[in-house]
Design a protein around this motif. Structure first.
Motif, PDB file in Angstrom:
ATOM      1  N   LEU A 191      17.275  69.476  23.791  1.00 33.73           N
ATOM      2  CA  LEU A 191      17.691  70.754  24.319  1.00 33.73           C
ATOM      3  C   LEU A 191      18.846  71.242  23.452  1.00 33.73           C
ATOM      4  O   LEU A 191      19.900  70.609  23.402  1.00 33.73           O
ATOM      5  CB  LEU A 191      18.141  70.605  25.777  1.00 33.73           C
ATOM      6  N   GLU A 192      18.621  72.316  22.715  1.00 39.92           N
ATOM      7  CA  GLU A 192      19.609  72.733  21.717  1.00 39.92           C
ATOM      8  C   GLU A 192      20.915  73.157  22.378  1.00 39.92           C
ATOM      9  O   GLU A 192      20.981  74.126  23.125  1.00 39.92           O
ATOM     10  CB  GLU A 192      19.040  73.878  20.874  1.00 39.92           C
ATOM     11  N   THR A 193      21.943  72.376  22.123  1.00 38.52           N
ATOM     12  CA  THR A 193      23.285  72.649  22.626  1.00 38.52           C
ATOM     13  C   THR A 193      24.266  72.403  21.491  1.00 38.52           C
ATOM     14  O   THR A 193      23.878  71.985  20.395  1.00 38.52           O
ATOM     15  CB  THR A 193      23.634  71.722  23.805  1.00 38.52           C
ATOM     16  N   GLU A 194      25.542  72.619  21.773  1.00 40.82           N
ATOM     17  CA  GLU A 194      26.561  72.310  20.774  1.00 40.82           C
ATOM     18  C   GLU A 194      26.520  70.833  20.412  1.00 40.82           C
ATOM     19  O   GLU A 194      26.734  70.447  19.264  1.00 40.82           O
ATOM     20  CB  GLU A 194      27.944  72.690  21.298  1.00 40.82           C
ATOM     21  N   GLY A 195      26.206  69.997  21.419  1.00 40.63           N
ATOM     22  CA  GLY A 195      26.150  68.567  21.185  1.00 40.63           C
ATOM     23  C   GLY A 195      25.080  68.156  20.197  1.00 40.63           C
ATOM     24  O   GLY A 195      25.278  67.233  19.391  1.00 40.63           O
ATOM     25  N   THR A 196      23.933  68.825  20.227  1.00 37.28           N
ATOM     26  CA  THR A 196      22.861  68.468  19.294  1.00 37.28           C
ATOM     27  C   THR A 196      23.249  68.794  17.862  1.00 37.28           C
ATOM     28  O   THR A 196      22.911  68.056  16.937  1.00 37.28           O
ATOM     29  CB  THR A 196      21.549  69.179  19.669  1.00 37.28           C
ATOM     30  N   SER A 197      23.975  69.890  17.687  1.00 36.30           N
ATOM     31  CA  SER A 197      24.428  70.252  16.338  1.00 36.30           C
ATOM     32  C   SER A 197      25.458  69.254  15.823  1.00 36.30           C
ATOM     33  O   SER A 197      25.436  68.858  14.647  1.00 36.30           O
ATOM     34  CB  SER A 197      25.026  71.661  16.349  1.00 36.30           C
ATOM     35  N   VAL A 198      26.355  68.839  16.709  1.00 37.19           N
ATOM     36  CA  VAL A 198      27.369  67.856  16.318  1.00 37.19           C
ATOM     37  C   VAL A 198      26.704  66.537  15.930  1.00 37.19           C
ATOM     38  O   VAL A 198      27.048  65.916  14.915  1.00 37.19           O
ATOM     39  CB  VAL A 198      28.373  67.645  17.469  1.00 37.19           C
TER      40      VAL A 198
ATOM     41  N   VAL B  96      30.288  60.684  34.598  1.00 36.13           N
ATOM     42  CA  VAL B  96      30.607  61.140  33.242  1.00 36.13           C
ATOM     43  C   VAL B  96      29.525  62.040  32.666  1.00 36.13           C
ATOM     44  O   VAL B  96      29.755  62.744  31.675  1.00 36.13           O
ATOM     45  CB  VAL B  96      30.849  59.953  32.285  1.00 36.13           C
ATOM     46  N   ALA B  97      28.338  62.044  33.285  1.00 35.67           N
ATOM     47  CA  ALA B  97      27.228  62.855  32.779  1.00 35.67           C
ATOM     48  C   ALA B  97      27.068  64.177  33.508  1.00 35.67           C
ATOM     49  O   ALA B  97      26.176  64.956  33.164  1.00 35.67           O
ATOM     50  CB  ALA B  97      25.930  62.056  32.877  1.00 35.67           C
ATOM     51  N   THR B  98      27.912  64.424  34.489  1.00 39.50           N
ATOM     52  CA  THR B  98      27.665  65.523  35.411  1.00 39.50           C
ATOM     53  C   THR B  98      28.833  66.495  35.456  1.00 39.50           C
ATOM     54  O   THR B  98      29.993  66.080  35.508  1.00 39.50           O
ATOM     55  CB  THR B  98      27.409  64.967  36.834  1.00 39.50           C
ATOM     56  N   ALA B  99      28.512  67.786  35.469  1.00 33.61           N
ATOM     57  CA  ALA B  99      29.534  68.809  35.692  1.00 33.61           C
ATOM     58  C   ALA B  99      29.985  68.726  37.156  1.00 33.61           C
ATOM     59  O   ALA B  99      29.230  68.286  38.016  1.00 33.61           O
ATOM     60  CB  ALA B  99      28.948  70.178  35.381  1.00 33.61           C
ATOM     61  N   PRO B 100      31.242  69.157  37.438  1.00 30.48           N
ATOM     62  CA  PRO B 100      32.215  69.739  36.512  1.00 30.48           C
ATOM     63  C   PRO B 100      32.948  68.667  35.718  1.00 30.48           C
ATOM     64  O   PRO B 100      32.810  67.484  36.000  1.00 30.48           O
ATOM     65  CB  PRO B 100      33.167  70.479  37.445  1.00 30.48           C
ATOM     66  N   GLY B 101      33.721  69.114  34.769  1.00 26.48           N
ATOM     67  CA  GLY B 101      34.509  68.224  33.943  1.00 26.48           C
ATOM     68  C   GLY B 101      34.641  68.805  32.556  1.00 26.48           C
ATOM     69  O   GLY B 101      33.844  69.659  32.139  1.00 26.48           O
ATOM     70  N   GLU B 102      35.631  68.344  31.829  1.00 30.40           N
ATOM     71  CA  GLU B 102      35.819  68.824  30.458  1.00 30.40           C
ATOM     72  C   GLU B 102      34.700  68.273  29.582  1.00 30.40           C
ATOM     73  O   GLU B 102      34.385  67.083  29.629  1.00 30.40           O
ATOM     74  CB  GLU B 102      37.182  68.404  29.922  1.00 30.40           C
ATOM     75  N   VAL B 103      34.109  69.132  28.788  1.00 34.14           N
ATOM     76  CA  VAL B 103      32.942  68.760  27.993  1.00 34.14           C
ATOM     77  C   VAL B 103      33.322  67.777  26.892  1.00 34.14           C
ATOM     78  O   VAL B 103      34.298  67.977  26.161  1.00 34.14           O
ATOM     79  CB  VAL B 103      32.277  70.008  27.385  1.00 34.14           C
TER      80      VAL B 103
ATOM     81  N   GLY C 276      20.940  66.781  24.428  1.00 35.14           N
ATOM     82  CA  GLY C 276      21.134  67.843  25.400  1.00 35.14           C
ATOM     83  C   GLY C 276      21.984  67.366  26.561  1.00 35.14           C
ATOM     84  O   GLY C 276      22.585  66.297  26.514  1.00 35.14           O
ATOM     85  N   ASN C 277      22.052  68.161  27.606  1.00 31.64           N
ATOM     86  CA  ASN C 277      22.817  67.789  28.794  1.00 31.64           C
ATOM     87  C   ASN C 277      22.014  66.789  29.620  1.00 31.64           C
ATOM     88  O   ASN C 277      20.795  66.875  29.704  1.00 31.64           O
ATOM     89  CB  ASN C 277      23.122  69.025  29.635  1.00 31.64           C
ATOM     90  N   HIS C 278      22.703  65.851  30.246  1.00 31.06           N
ATOM     91  CA  HIS C 278      22.016  64.826  31.019  1.00 31.06           C
ATOM     92  C   HIS C 278      22.545  64.819  32.445  1.00 31.06           C
ATOM     93  O   HIS C 278      23.450  64.063  32.789  1.00 31.06           O
ATOM     94  CB  HIS C 278      22.212  63.456  30.363  1.00 31.06           C
ATOM     95  N   GLU C 279      21.988  65.674  33.260  1.00 31.83           N
ATOM     96  CA  GLU C 279      22.337  65.718  34.677  1.00 31.83           C
ATOM     97  C   GLU C 279      21.287  64.890  35.419  1.00 31.83           C
ATOM     98  O   GLU C 279      20.164  65.328  35.633  1.00 31.83           O
ATOM     99  CB  GLU C 279      22.341  67.163  35.177  1.00 31.83           C
ATOM    100  N   PHE C 280      21.644  63.674  35.801  1.00 31.85           N
ATOM    101  CA  PHE C 280      20.685  62.792  36.439  1.00 31.85           C
ATOM    102  C   PHE C 280      20.361  63.269  37.853  1.00 31.85           C
ATOM    103  O   PHE C 280      21.256  63.612  38.625  1.00 31.85           O
ATOM    104  CB  PHE C 280      21.250  61.367  36.519  1.00 31.85           C
ATOM    105  N   ASP C 281      19.062  63.253  38.189  1.00 32.31           N
ATOM    106  CA  ASP C 281      18.688  63.561  39.560  1.00 32.31           C
ATOM    107  C   ASP C 281      18.755  62.297  40.401  1.00 32.31           C
ATOM    108  O   ASP C 281      19.212  61.243  39.948  1.00 32.31           O
ATOM    109  CB  ASP C 281      17.305  64.226  39.621  1.00 32.31           C
ATOM    110  N   GLU C 282      18.297  62.379  41.638  1.00 36.15           N
ATOM    111  CA  GLU C 282      18.416  61.254  42.563  1.00 36.15           C
ATOM    112  C   GLU C 282      17.712  60.010  42.045  1.00 36.15           C
ATOM    113  O   GLU C 282      18.142  58.876  42.299  1.00 36.15           O
ATOM    114  CB  GLU C 282      17.847  61.651  43.924  1.00 36.15           C
TER     115      GLU C 282
END
Length: 399
Positions: A279-286, A335-342, A368-374
């Motif tokens: 998922l193209e994000t700033e993290g993937t570019s870094v 650590v994988a979930t918002a909120p929080g400093e990126v 990409g972002n990793h928001e774990f579900d249940e």
């Protein structure tokens, strides 16, 4: 007496100021280094090691180092996967595991060794829908999407390309069956015709009987859901020799350049495939720059996901504050979930400082972002691949 009291006071102060003895955090890397996906495993492992290298270069973890121990799940033998996981946990004493690599190996390792021991596993690549339903006590996670989703997007891709009937062969394990069922259901729901869908066993040298049955269905579009260095390669080669099919498609287990070994490149030019993407994000570019600087392929199959799995586990231990296995799952979700400093790939020093200050962080990673579900699953991206001049190249994302 006054001098004695001063000495005792100084000694007491020193004992408070001196940190506890640092402990290394040992991360197991459990992948199919032998077996039908052995060519995919090294780049995945290298990406996980790169994450731990970044941790150690920027101050280490919990006052010590992030170390790793390798295990071989084979990707073909559930018993071997369970044995390897048991060795990592009970002999090598790993604190958590990146892996396993294949779905069946992941489920076996989790049920036999990791869950009973309370060890968190984060797979970069296990994609079977069956992983979702494991009774795992919230210990089994993955950082790539389920084949329940991949099957849907592949079905849409095939129909959009005017492929209105298919013959499906799949390796007889959790990965193959889960992918085949998801694809077939979505394909038929979209108006396509699954002329035949049959399992095959891994490790045979001759699949001509299976190919005869598939060809008898009348479809000239062969879907192979198997492994590039195993049955998938053999089936593709023997199908080309027989000449009964026109279009070939391979799932993510087929996306390795080893697939075309011993096959005329012209015969597979333009072959279609899919795999997990980013998922193209700033993290993937870094991450792309970090991996390139380290001499790694930034888009190697499951490489970005492996980096994320290792980095997330390191962050979880740092936030938890100790190497105890209990509570790693809760810290991982935090650590994988918002909120929080990126926090982006490679930003260990920043994360370590924020954690020490008691601030929340939110890792947005290489994949990409990793928001774990249940269930410990995440959303993700699937990309279309094709063979061009004898190697796989990425065409673009599939929706």
């Amino acid at each position: 007496m006054r001098h004695l009291k001063l000495a005792l006071t100084a000694a007491a102060a020193l004992s408070v100021a001196t940190p506890a003895v640092a402990e290394d955090v040992n991360i197991g890397i459990l992948l199919g280094y032998t077996g039908p996906l052995e060519t995919l495993a090294p780049p995945i492992g290298d990406a996980a090691k790169l994450a731990l290298q970044h941790v150690n270069e920027q101050g280490g973890i919990l006052g010590g180092e992030a170390t790793f121990t390798i295990g071989d799940s084979t990707c073909a033998d559930a018993t071997a996967a369970a044995t390897a996981a048991d060795r990592l946990i009970n002999a090598d004493g790993v604190d958590a595991i990146v892996g396993a690599m294949c779905s069946g190996a992941t489920i076996s390792a989790a049920n036999t060794a990791a869950i009973p021991a309370g060890v968190v596993m984060v797979s970069p690549s296990a994609s079977s829908p069956a992983v979702t339903t494991v009774e795992d006590n919230d210990l089994l996670f993955r950082v790539g999407p389920s084949d329940a989703y991949q099957g849907e997007v592949v079905a849409r891709m095939l129909l959009a390309k005017g492929i209105n009937d298919i013959a499906v062969t799949y390796v007889n394990n959790d990965y193959g069956k889960g992918f085949a069922d998801a694809l077939s259901n979505a394909y038929e729901a979209g108006g396509g015709d699954v002329m035949i869908s049959e399992a095959h066993e891994e490790g045979k040298s001759d699949y001509r009987a299976e190919l005869g049955s598939l060809a008898a269905s009348g479809s000239q579009n062969l879907i192979i859901l198997a492994y590039a260095s195993g049955s998938g390669q053999t089936i593709l080669r023997q199908a080309i020799e027989a000449g009964d099919f026109v279009t070939y498609f391979g799932g993510d287990g087929m996306v390795a350049d080893a697939l075309v070994t011993g096959i005329d490149p012209a015969a597979v030019e333009g072959m279609l495939a899919s795999r997990q993407g980013r998922l193209e994000t700033e993290g993937t570019s870094v991450y792309e720059k970090l991996a390139t600087d380290a001499g790694l392929d930034p888009i190697a199959s499951f490489g970005p996901q492996a980096y994320d799995a290792a980095f997330l586990l390191a962050l979880a231990f740092e936030q938890k504050g100790n190497t105890d296995r209990e509570g790693v799952n809760e810290a991982l979700r935090s650590v994988a979930t918002a909120p929080g400093e990126v926090i982006l790939p490679g930003e260990w020093e920043k994360a370590k400082k924020l954690i020490a200050e008691g601030k929340e962080i939110n890792y947005e990673g290489a994949g990409g972002n990793h928001e774990f579900d249940e269930a410990g699953d995440v959303s993700g991206a699937i990309v279309e691949m094709t063979i061009k001049d004898g190697v796989f190249v990425e065409v673009g994302p599939l929706m």
